[in-house]
Design a protein around this motif. Structure first.
Motif, PDB file in Angstrom:
ATOM      1  N   LYS A 141       3.276  -1.254   4.075  1.00 43.67           N
ATOM      2  CA  LYS A 141       2.701   0.061   3.788  1.00 43.67           C
ATOM      3  C   LYS A 141       3.805   1.118   3.732  1.00 43.67           C
ATOM      4  CE  LYS A 141      -1.296   2.782   5.131  1.00 43.67           C
ATOM      5  NZ  LYS A 141      -2.378   2.889   6.121  1.00 43.67           N
ATOM      6  N   LEU A 142       3.757   1.907   2.705  1.00 43.97           N
ATOM      7  CA  LEU A 142       4.732   2.969   2.496  1.00 43.97           C
ATOM      8  C   LEU A 142       4.008   4.298   2.689  1.00 43.97           C
ATOM      9  CD1 LEU A 142       7.615   3.513   1.598  1.00 43.97           C
ATOM     10  CD2 LEU A 142       6.908   3.184  -0.750  1.00 43.97           C
ATOM     11  N   VAL A 143       4.432   5.059   3.709  1.00 42.36           N
ATOM     12  CA  VAL A 143       3.727   6.295   4.046  1.00 42.36           C
ATOM     13  C   VAL A 143       4.637   7.493   3.798  1.00 42.36           C
ATOM     14  CG1 VAL A 143       2.562   7.562   5.905  1.00 42.36           C
ATOM     15  CG2 VAL A 143       2.501   5.060   5.865  1.00 42.36           C
TER      16      VAL A 143
ATOM     17  N   GLU B 252       0.830  -1.213   0.000  1.00 45.93           N
ATOM     18  CA  GLU B 252       0.000   0.000   0.000  1.00 45.93           C
ATOM     19  C   GLU B 252       0.858   1.254   0.000  1.00 45.93           C
ATOM     20  OE1 GLU B 252      -2.397  -0.379   3.494  1.00 45.93           O
ATOM     21  OE2 GLU B 252      -3.001  -2.418   2.931  1.00 45.93           O
ATOM     22  N   LEU B 253       0.345   2.263  -0.692  1.00 51.67           N
ATOM     23  CA  LEU B 253       1.016   3.557  -0.739  1.00 51.67           C
ATOM     24  C   LEU B 253       0.111   4.572  -0.065  1.00 51.67           C
ATOM     25  CD1 LEU B 253       2.600   4.528  -4.165  1.00 51.67           C
ATOM     26  CD2 LEU B 253       3.614   4.552  -1.901  1.00 51.67           C
ATOM     27  N   ASP B 254       0.614   5.279   0.923  1.00 50.39           N
ATOM     28  CA  ASP B 254      -0.199   6.302   1.582  1.00 50.39           C
ATOM     29  C   ASP B 254       0.522   7.634   1.371  1.00 50.39           C
ATOM     30  OD1 ASP B 254      -1.478   8.011   3.228  1.00 50.39           O
ATOM     31  OD2 ASP B 254      -1.371   6.760   5.028  1.00 50.39           O
TER      32      ASP B 254
ATOM     33  N   LEU C 192       9.363  16.364   5.614  1.00 50.05           N
ATOM     34  CA  LEU C 192       8.651  15.166   5.195  1.00 50.05           C
ATOM     35  C   LEU C 192       8.870  14.034   6.185  1.00 50.05           C
ATOM     36  CD1 LEU C 192       9.881  15.362   1.554  1.00 50.05           C
ATOM     37  CD2 LEU C 192       7.478  15.552   2.177  1.00 50.05           C
ATOM     38  N   TYR C 193       7.839  13.249   6.332  1.00 48.56           N
ATOM     39  CA  TYR C 193       7.927  12.069   7.178  1.00 48.56           C
ATOM     40  C   TYR C 193       7.717  10.850   6.297  1.00 48.56           C
ATOM     41  CZ  TYR C 193       6.516   8.542  10.600  1.00 48.56           C
ATOM     42  OH  TYR C 193       6.401   7.396  11.335  1.00 48.56           O
ATOM     43  N   PHE C 194       8.641   9.884   6.393  1.00 48.74           N
ATOM     44  CA  PHE C 194       8.503   8.647   5.643  1.00 48.74           C
ATOM     45  C   PHE C 194       8.418   7.480   6.618  1.00 48.74           C
ATOM     46  CE2 PHE C 194      10.640  11.457   2.676  1.00 48.74           C
ATOM     47  CZ  PHE C 194       9.947  11.229   1.500  1.00 48.74           C
TER      48      PHE C 194
END
Lengths: 126, 724
Positions: free
Chosen positions: B359-361, B320-322, B374-376
């Motif tokens: 999941k990649l946020v 998933e990409l958020d 930015l927050y990853f």
């Protein structure tokens, strides 16, 4: 100690490179450079105890039957295992590099535009 | 109270009782007192009657324990004699002397009624006889000779005591002086010792600093060596890979195919490790520089997802990409390195997760006009880690456990590389994890905000490469290294590219006849059949095969060479060694001419550098533009080639490969040092061919070209020397 110049031998039958390198080192200061066209000439002066020898891999182009750099390296290493030898070559072969390192060279420098910088940093570390 | 009782009990009087001796008792008390006085040295020679007279004038005083007889600084007006009991002379709490019955004190008061320097008090109940100064002189008034004697004696005693005191003082002074000297010496010694220690500590510190520097230097050298060596290993590895691919395309038997696949897989695995080592050593040697170009974060995330999609699907994991819509569309930074980090984290997540989701946020934390924080986060539902494992997970060559390596593979360098890359971005890669539940890796970085213009400029090359996606490209090149470089570069730059490598013109013709290619990159100088001839043969084919665009790889981009290529049916030229952009531009020019940016001329600039152009740049830099030095070096070059050229010619004529290789090899670095890179390359090719025993008929062409170029360089350098 710090004021004392480091004695460097450069052994290369490529006169142009040899001259450029020795000029470069002398310009930098802190080095007293002697140049030799063959390894045999260098060995004759080895009792001068140089701080480092920069030795080309191929030395038999102009003087037939001259010993090549690897043989000279092995002789030097046998007589004085602590003497720092930096190998020079225009050969970008891993095998050649490995061979010289295995025979006691401290570094293997490819002759190109960057080699002077590389030699500078190596000599500073020695 | 009866008088006789006094005689029998001479000692005890009630305290503080004071009375004058009764003249009637003179035979008794005064008699005893007079006798006692007579025993004292000052009264030694005094006639008994006078003594008796004096004793009769005494007053008897009694004191209890600790009662004061007199205080310090009181005027001295009396002479005392202890009849019984005891007293002490003291200065405050400090006792100077103890006195018992028969002792007298205060005798100096007979000379001087100045203040007393000490106090006297009784230590036990004590009885004293006291003669006042007036009474004493009254009694002796009639006996001046006696008085003189006593005074003389007292004076002598006083002088003696003063002398003694002075002597004591002097002695005390001396002692003090000596003490001061000793103490001073001691202090000096201590100071010296401290100084010595300080100097020693300083020297030690200096030495430690030197050691540290030396260690750092040698570490750097080691890392540089590692970086160089990994590169050196990578080159032959690439050759192994390339050649294995070639063999696989040569319809091997089934068993041979199995071996080849195994070689390919092992080599690829080794290459991954080498790349990791190269990366980490580059980072640690401080050689890794981040780029600052405009990019779209969405592109990067999509790329990561696209890369891992297949692996995730294989394991039935949701990927998933958020993506936070507040993130500015264009950011400035190093997209390649950011993608490397995200791909590593997400790749690990997929690797260590069996069920669930990865999941990649990406979120925008703070945004102003210029920059965005930015927050990853990469979250998985995988095997997780214990706190101990979590502690070491970022260390180089460490995986969560030794088993991990066996089970999941990898070098254990990925996370260490990622952590250091994130640090380069100014962030801090962190992780939290629960064994069996999953892990989350996260970091924050701040990037500048860019605009579309910047991303267009920055990504035009990448977009161009993207426009080229899915191409099928043949690379015909005889030099292994160049072939691999071309292949690697294409695979890196062009998505989904398929690269087929062949080693000579004949092979190129054969493959072109049988298969469909979108473009052919053709080396001009090749064994068996050169690129020009191959192009002619391909152009002679009918149908799409004959129309395939062909781009020449040329070592020397001279007007003549370019004309020769284009005149023989080639569509473009790329000089060797090529730059990424040059390769992409050349491909774009022939594949998508409509997308070609401003420099739309399909014909590449026939950059025919005059021999002395640019090549002296290094010499000028090296010598600081010193014309004498430049002349010296050029003369050495001329000297060397004047000697070398006839030798090369002779060797060629005699087909003496060894001699040929030797001479070419020696001159080769000189080409490099003078900036003639193409010539150095050509020399290398000749050298390789001479060693490898390539068909001798291939040599003369290259050698003659070399000689031609060398002569041209001689001519131009000579001109330069004459002009300057």
């Amino acid at each position: 100690m710090a004021d004392q110049k480091k004695k460097i031998f450069v052994v290369d039958d490529d006169k142009m490179f040899c001259t450029m390198l020795s000029d470069h080192l002398e310009d930098k200061g802190g080095y007293e450079v002697s140049t030799f066209g063959t390894g045999e000439e260098c060995l004759e002066q080895i009792d001068q105890k140089p701080d480092a020898i920069i030795l080309d891999y191929y030395l038999d182009t102009n003087v037939p039957n001259a010993k090549n750099g690897l043989e000279i390296l092995q002789i030097i290493h046998k007589t004085d295992p602590d003497l720092k030898v930096i190998m020079l070559s225009s050969q970008e072969h891993y095998g050649v590099a490995l061979q010289t390192i295995a025979s006691g060279a401290v570094y293997y420098v490819i002759k190109d535009l960057k080699s002077f910088q590389e030699i500078d940093s190596i000599l500073e570390e020695l | 109270m009866q008088a006789g009782q006094h005689v029998q009990r001479p000692v005890m009087y009630s305290p503080a009782e004071t009375r004058t001796l009764d003249p009637q008792n003179m035979t008794t008390e005064p008699g005893i007192l007079a006798q006692k006085l007579g025993e004292m040295d000052i009264f030694h020679t005094i006639p008994a009657d006078i003594l008796l007279h004096l004793a009769a004038q005494c007053r008897i005083e009694t004191f209890g324990a600790n009662d004061n007889v007199f205080e310090k600084d009181e005027p001295g007006r009396s002479f005392y004699m202890i009849l019984d009991g005891a007293a002490r002379v003291h200065d405050g709490d400090f006792t100077v002397a103890h006195m018992t019955a028969g002792h007298c004190f205060g005798e100096m008061a007979l000379l001087d009624e100045g203040p007393r320097s000490m106090s006297v008090s009784a230590t036990i109940p004590t009885r004293l006889a006291r003669i006042d100064r007036e009474v004493f002189f009254d009694v002796l008034g009639d006996h001046p000779d006696v008085m003189q004697k006593i005074v003389g004696l007292l004076t002598r005693r006083l002088r003696f005591q003063t002398d003694k005191t002075l002597e004591q003082l002097r002695k005390r002074e001396e002692e003090l002086f000596q003490l001061v000297e000793e103490r001073t010496a001691e202090l000096m010694a201590q100071k010296e010792e401290a100084e010595k220690l300080r100097r020693k500590a300083e020297a030690e510190k200096k030495e430690a600093e030197k050691q540290r520097l030396r260690a750092e230097q040698s570490e750097r050298a080691e890392q540089q060596f590692l970086a160089n060596m990994s590169h050196e290993i990578r080159t032959p590895m690439n050759a192994v890979l390339g050649m294995t691919s070639i063999l696989m395309q040569k319809s091997p038997r089934e068993d041979q195919m199995r071996y080849l696949k195994s070689i390919l897989q092992s080599s690829e695995a080794l290459l991954v490790i080498l790349n990791d080592i190269l990366d980490i050593s580059k980072i640690q040697a401080g050689k890794l520089e981040l780029e600052f170009t405009g990019f779209r974060l969405t592109d990067i995330l999509e790329q990561v997802r696209a890369t891992l999609q297949f692996r995730a699907e294989e394991k039935a994991l949701a990927l998933e990409l958020d993506f936070d819509k507040n993130i500015p569309p264009v950011l400035i930074g190093d997209p390649v390195r950011l993608q490397q980090v995200l791909l590593n984290l997400a790749g690990n997540a997929v690797k260590f997760t069996e069920t669930g989701a990865v999941k990649l946020v990406a979120r925008a934390l703070k945004k102003d006009n210029d920059a965005c924080r930015l927050y990853f986060e990469v979250r998985d539902t995988g095997i997780g880690m214990t706190p101990e494992q979590l502690n070491v997970v970022f260390e180089s060559f460490r995986q969560a456990s030794g088993d991990t390596t066996r089970k999941y593979g990898g070098t254990g360098l990925g996370l260490s590389i990622s952590k250091q890359l994130v640090e380069r971005f100014g962030g801090n890669l962190q992780a939290r994890s629960m064994l069996g539940k999953g892990s989350t890796f996260f970091f924050e970085i701040e990037l500048k905000i860019g605009n579309e213009m910047e991303v267009e400029a920055a990504t035009s090359q990448r977009d161009a490469a993207y426009a080229l996606r899915g191409l099928r490209i043949m690379v015909a090149e005889d030099n292994h290294f160049n072939r691999i470089v071309a292949e690697e570069t294409l695979e890196l730059l062009v998505p989904d590219v398929e690269v087929v490598c062949v080693e000579n013109g004949q092979e190129a013709v054969n493959r072109a006849k049988e298969e469909q290619f979108d473009v052919i990159l053709m080396d001009v100088t090749m064994p068996v059949m050169d690129g020009i001839q191959a192009t002619r043969e391909i152009r002679a084919m009918t149908g799409p095969a004959g129309a395939v665009p062909i781009i020449a790889f040329t070592a020397s981009v001279t007007q003549k060479e370019v004309k020769r290529c284009l005149g023989n049916g080639m569509n473009g030229c790329v000089p060797k060694p090529f730059k990424d952009a040059e390769l992409i531009n050349a491909l774009m020019a022939v594949i998508k001419p409509e997308l070609q940016p401003l420099s739309s001329a399909p014909e590449p600039e026939p950059a025919a550098p005059g021999p002395a152009d640019n090549r002296l740049t290094f010499l000028e830099e090296l010598t600081g533009g010193n014309p004498t030095r430049i002349r010296k070096y050029l003369n050495l070059y001329l000297e060397s080639v004047r000697e070398g050229v006839p030798r090369i010619e002779a060797a060629l004529a005699k087909e003496d490969r060894l001699e040929l290789r030797k001479v070419v090899h020696t001159i080769k670095p000189q080409f490099r040092m003078l900036g003639m890179e193409a010539l150095a390359e050509l020399a290398q090719t000749i050298e390789n061919q001479a060693v490898e025993g390539i068909a001798l008929e291939q040599l003369p062409e290259n050698v003659n070209r070399l000689l031609e170029e060398v002569r041209a360089s001689v001519q131009s350098f000579e001109e330069y020397l004459q002009q300057s």
